[in-house]
Design a protein around this motif. Structure first.
Motif, PDB file in Angstrom:
ATOM      1  N   ALA A 147       0.587  -7.758   4.369  1.00  0.00           N
ATOM      2  CA  ALA A 147       1.056  -6.369   4.296  1.00  0.00           C
ATOM      3  C   ALA A 147       0.015  -5.486   3.597  1.00  0.00           C
ATOM      4  O   ALA A 147      -0.267  -4.365   4.051  1.00  0.00           O
ATOM      5  CB  ALA A 147       2.390  -6.305   3.556  1.00  0.00           C
ATOM      6  N   GLY A 148      -0.570  -5.997   2.513  1.00  0.00           N
ATOM      7  CA  GLY A 148      -1.591  -5.236   1.810  1.00  0.00           C
ATOM      8  C   GLY A 148      -2.828  -5.003   2.652  1.00  0.00           C
ATOM      9  O   GLY A 148      -3.403  -3.901   2.665  1.00  0.00           O
ATOM     10  N   LEU A 149      -3.252  -6.030   3.390  1.00  0.00           N
ATOM     11  CA  LEU A 149      -4.440  -5.905   4.246  1.00  0.00           C
ATOM     12  C   LEU A 149      -4.203  -4.931   5.391  1.00  0.00           C
ATOM     13  O   LEU A 149      -5.109  -4.199   5.795  1.00  0.00           O
ATOM     14  CB  LEU A 149      -4.821  -7.284   4.795  1.00  0.00           C
ATOM     15  N   ILE A 150      -2.988  -4.919   5.916  1.00  0.00           N
ATOM     16  CA  ILE A 150      -2.660  -3.982   6.998  1.00  0.00           C
ATOM     17  C   ILE A 150      -2.707  -2.547   6.498  1.00  0.00           C
ATOM     18  O   ILE A 150      -3.221  -1.646   7.177  1.00  0.00           O
ATOM     19  CB  ILE A 150      -1.272  -4.323   7.586  1.00  0.00           C
ATOM     20  N   SER A 159      -6.291  -1.396  -3.774  1.00  0.00           N
ATOM     21  CA  SER A 159      -6.249  -2.841  -3.991  1.00  0.00           C
ATOM     22  C   SER A 159      -5.045  -3.462  -3.299  1.00  0.00           C
ATOM     23  O   SER A 159      -3.937  -2.898  -3.311  1.00  0.00           O
ATOM     24  CB  SER A 159      -6.183  -3.148  -5.491  1.00  0.00           C
ATOM     25  N   VAL A 160      -5.276  -4.630  -2.704  1.00  0.00           N
ATOM     26  CA  VAL A 160      -4.178  -5.366  -2.071  1.00  0.00           C
ATOM     27  C   VAL A 160      -3.119  -5.721  -3.107  1.00  0.00           C
ATOM     28  O   VAL A 160      -1.926  -5.779  -2.799  1.00  0.00           O
ATOM     29  CB  VAL A 160      -4.719  -6.642  -1.393  1.00  0.00           C
ATOM     30  N   GLY A 161      -3.541  -5.933  -4.343  1.00  0.00           N
ATOM     31  CA  GLY A 161      -2.612  -6.320  -5.393  1.00  0.00           C
ATOM     32  C   GLY A 161      -1.503  -5.304  -5.627  1.00  0.00           C
ATOM     33  O   GLY A 161      -0.375  -5.673  -6.002  1.00  0.00           O
ATOM     34  N   ILE A 162      -1.800  -4.029  -5.401  1.00  0.00           N
ATOM     35  CA  ILE A 162      -0.773  -2.988  -5.578  1.00  0.00           C
ATOM     36  C   ILE A 162       0.395  -3.237  -4.637  1.00  0.00           C
ATOM     37  O   ILE A 162       1.567  -3.192  -5.034  1.00  0.00           O
ATOM     38  CB  ILE A 162      -1.376  -1.592  -5.313  1.00  0.00           C
ATOM     39  N   PHE A 395      -1.106 -13.369  -5.409  1.00  0.00           N
ATOM     40  CA  PHE A 395      -2.157 -12.790  -6.254  1.00  0.00           C
ATOM     41  C   PHE A 395      -3.389 -13.695  -6.341  1.00  0.00           C
ATOM     42  O   PHE A 395      -4.451 -13.239  -6.764  1.00  0.00           O
ATOM     43  CB  PHE A 395      -1.600 -12.514  -7.654  1.00  0.00           C
ATOM     44  N   LEU A 396      -3.248 -14.980  -5.952  1.00  0.00           N
ATOM     45  CA  LEU A 396      -4.414 -15.864  -5.901  1.00  0.00           C
ATOM     46  C   LEU A 396      -5.472 -15.320  -4.950  1.00  0.00           C
ATOM     47  O   LEU A 396      -6.669 -15.583  -5.112  1.00  0.00           O
ATOM     48  CB  LEU A 396      -4.004 -17.269  -5.453  1.00  0.00           C
ATOM     49  N   ASN A 397      -5.016 -14.571  -3.959  1.00  0.00           N
ATOM     50  CA  ASN A 397      -5.917 -14.080  -2.935  1.00  0.00           C
ATOM     51  C   ASN A 397      -6.868 -13.007  -3.454  1.00  0.00           C
ATOM     52  O   ASN A 397      -7.818 -12.622  -2.765  1.00  0.00           O
ATOM     53  CB  ASN A 397      -5.112 -13.517  -1.761  1.00  0.00           C
TER      54      ASN A 397
END
Length: 528
Positions: A147-150, A159-162, A395-397
């Motif tokens: 979802a974050g990458l999309i 940031s994807v983390g958000i 979050f490891l990613n």
């Protein structure tokens, strides 16, 4: 949707031969059936067949179809991909028919994991349940990352983390909602994907007929570059390798259809709604998959370079590639938005299915009994929290080293779906013997009957086992130790769980005796 009540006189014998009438909202079903508990847990029967269907659709139709189908087309060619998906559909049909017969007769939360322990062996139920739970809990983490990458397709500075944090909170909260609210939300969320596929089919028909800049296409992509692609090696062998590799991909794409059985313990009037949910889930998913694959193969030649670019956003979707080839430039943002809803809907289904598997494991004493605790709405809050917390592994990613660990965890989940299908089919073979021993006729006493038995179940079981054993066959053509373990680590883990439980806990090497199987507990009918 119908709203009529369902009495014993209204029961009709049902089979898998056609979709039949769609079960609707059974608003006036008898109170005793609506309040029937799933075993010893206090899950509420608050869903109808529509809710179950869309939970399964939400867990099945996702990036595998919208993005992964492009790589499959490039590796095998349009006809190979189409045949692979149709053939895999026949295998899924056997699984759904078997599951439908058992889940209608014994609608329990977690269904097939509970059947494994009750019909066959405690260790089988333990190992199968835990690896299936691990699959969906880890997949929840995957969907949060996706979802974050999309979203980064629109703004890669964020940031994807958000988005991992935001969606983790949102979908954990949604799974604490009363089951009817959850079902309604998932139904509307999943319907976006269905509408998108239907819209693409209409779009594809128009483009194929000549509405795009390429003019009339017809079956030109099937003749040039051709219907079959060679993969890894040349000639007929290469074409077969391409077909078999895509067959495995098709199987991964269909996984999740069995989720309709996971919610059996929370559906209203299961004797009516379970058959409807199983039939329409299968036919809906099968039709959407095959139609999409067929039209993608018509619009995009398999040697199109964009098919192998890779990625997780709209740029990698064959739907967008088809639109770009036709000269339609407005679709990427729309498709990216649909991809976002696809992964979020899947994330929602992941937490639900994983939590109900934990409930089934706890009921069979394979997990702490606290996992069966429910709140006043019948939501197993401990099981939901235990499943959703695994999503934090997403979050490891965010770090390079963590990404490698995360990818290894995902490798464990890759083949677990086929292991689950094998378990369902084995349980069904055993179920038929148990019915015969107790003098229960499948022809006259079951509300829902799986057809062509036991041959259809044996057919599905044979090919599921074959795919499990050969899913990493390309490793042996070009040996790579890492790829070998990525392909077979889930099978190794399953064996370790089974043998470990057998040696340390169960210590019984014989199957549950048929005469000891209790078919009255958890019956959907009031007439025991």
């Amino acid at each position: 949707m119908g709203a009529s009540s369902f009495s014993a006189a209204d029961k009709q014998k049902t089979d898998m031969s056609a979709p039949g009438q769609m079960g609707g909202l059974n608003a006036s079903a008898s109170t005793s059936r609506e309040d029937l508990e799933a075993g010893n847990s206090e899950l509420k029967r608050g869903m109808n067949s529509f809710h179950l269907q869309f939970i399964a659709i939400g867990g099945t139709i996702g990036t595998g179809l919208f993005i992964g189908s492009g790589t499959a087309l490039a590796n095998a060619g349009p006809v190979s991909v189409l045949i692979a998906f149709i053939f895999m559909g026949a295998i899924v049909y056997s699984v759904m028919a078997a599951l439908g017969e058992m889940a209608t007769y014994l609608p329990v939360a977690g269904s097939f994991t509970a059947y494994a322990s009750r019909f066959l062996d405690n260790s089988l139920g333990f190992s199968m349940g835990w690896i299936y739970w691990f699959t969906w809990s880890i997949t929840f983490a995957l969907e949060l990352v996706a979802a974050g990458l999309i979203i980064q397709y629109w703004n890669d500075s964020l940031s994807v983390g958000i988005f991992i944090a935001i969606f983790f909170v949102v979908f954990t909260a949604l799974n604490f909602m009363p089951i009817r609210w959850f079902g309604e939300f998932e139904m509307w969320f999943s319907s976006i994907k269905v509408i998108t596929i239907l819209g693409f089919i209409i779009f594809a028909i128009c483009i194929n007929a000549g509405a795009g800049q390429q003019g009339y296409l017809g079956f030109s992509a099937w003749t040039q570059p051709g219907p079959f692609a060679e993969y890894m090696v040349e000639g007929s062998v290469g074409k077969f390798v391409g077909f078999w590799s895509v067959l495995v991909t098709a199987g991964f794409s269909f996984q999740g259809a069995e989720l309709v059985g996971v919610g059996a313990g929370e559906v209203e009037n299961p004797e009516k709604n379970m058959p409807s949910a199983v039939r329409w889930t299968f036919w809906g998913i099968f039709s959407l998959f095959v139609a999409t694959i067929f039209f993608i193969g018509l619009l995009i030649p398999y040697d199109t370079p964009e098919l192998l670019v890779g990625g997780t956003n709209a740029a990698a979707s064959p739907l967008v590639i088809a639109a770009n080839l036709a000269g339609v430039k407005v679709l990427p943002d729309i498709i990216n938005a649909v991809l976002l809803t696809a992964v979020l809907s899947a994330a929602n289904s992941n937490v639900y299915s994983g939590s109900r598997i934990l409930v089934a494991l706890a009921k069979d004493k394979h997990a702490p009994q606290a996992l069966t605790w429910t709140n006043k709405h019948g939501v197993p809050y401990v099981a939901v929290a235990s499943t959703s917390v695994v999503g934090l592994l997403a979050f490891l990613n965010l770090s390079a080293g963590g990404e490698k660990v995360f990818n290894w965890l995902l490798s464990i989940t890759a083949i677990a779906g086929f292991i689950s299908w094998c378990c369902i089919l084995i349980c069904h073979l055993r179920f038929q013997k148990i019915l015969a021993h107790h003098g229960i006729s499948r022809t006259t006493d079951l509300v829902f009957r799986a057809r062509f038995q036991p041959y259809l179940t044996w057919f599905g079981l044979f090919f599921c086992v074959l795919i499990i054993l050969t899913n990493g066959f390309t490793v042996f053509m070009a040996w790579d130790v890492t790829d070998f373990f990525a392909a077979y680590i889930s099978l190794i883990l399953f064996v370790v769980l089974f043998v470990g439980h057998k040696l340390l806990v169960d210590r019984k090497w014989s199957l549950v005796k048929i005469e000891d199987v209790d078919l009255s507990r958890d019956r959907s009918s009031e007439k025991q």
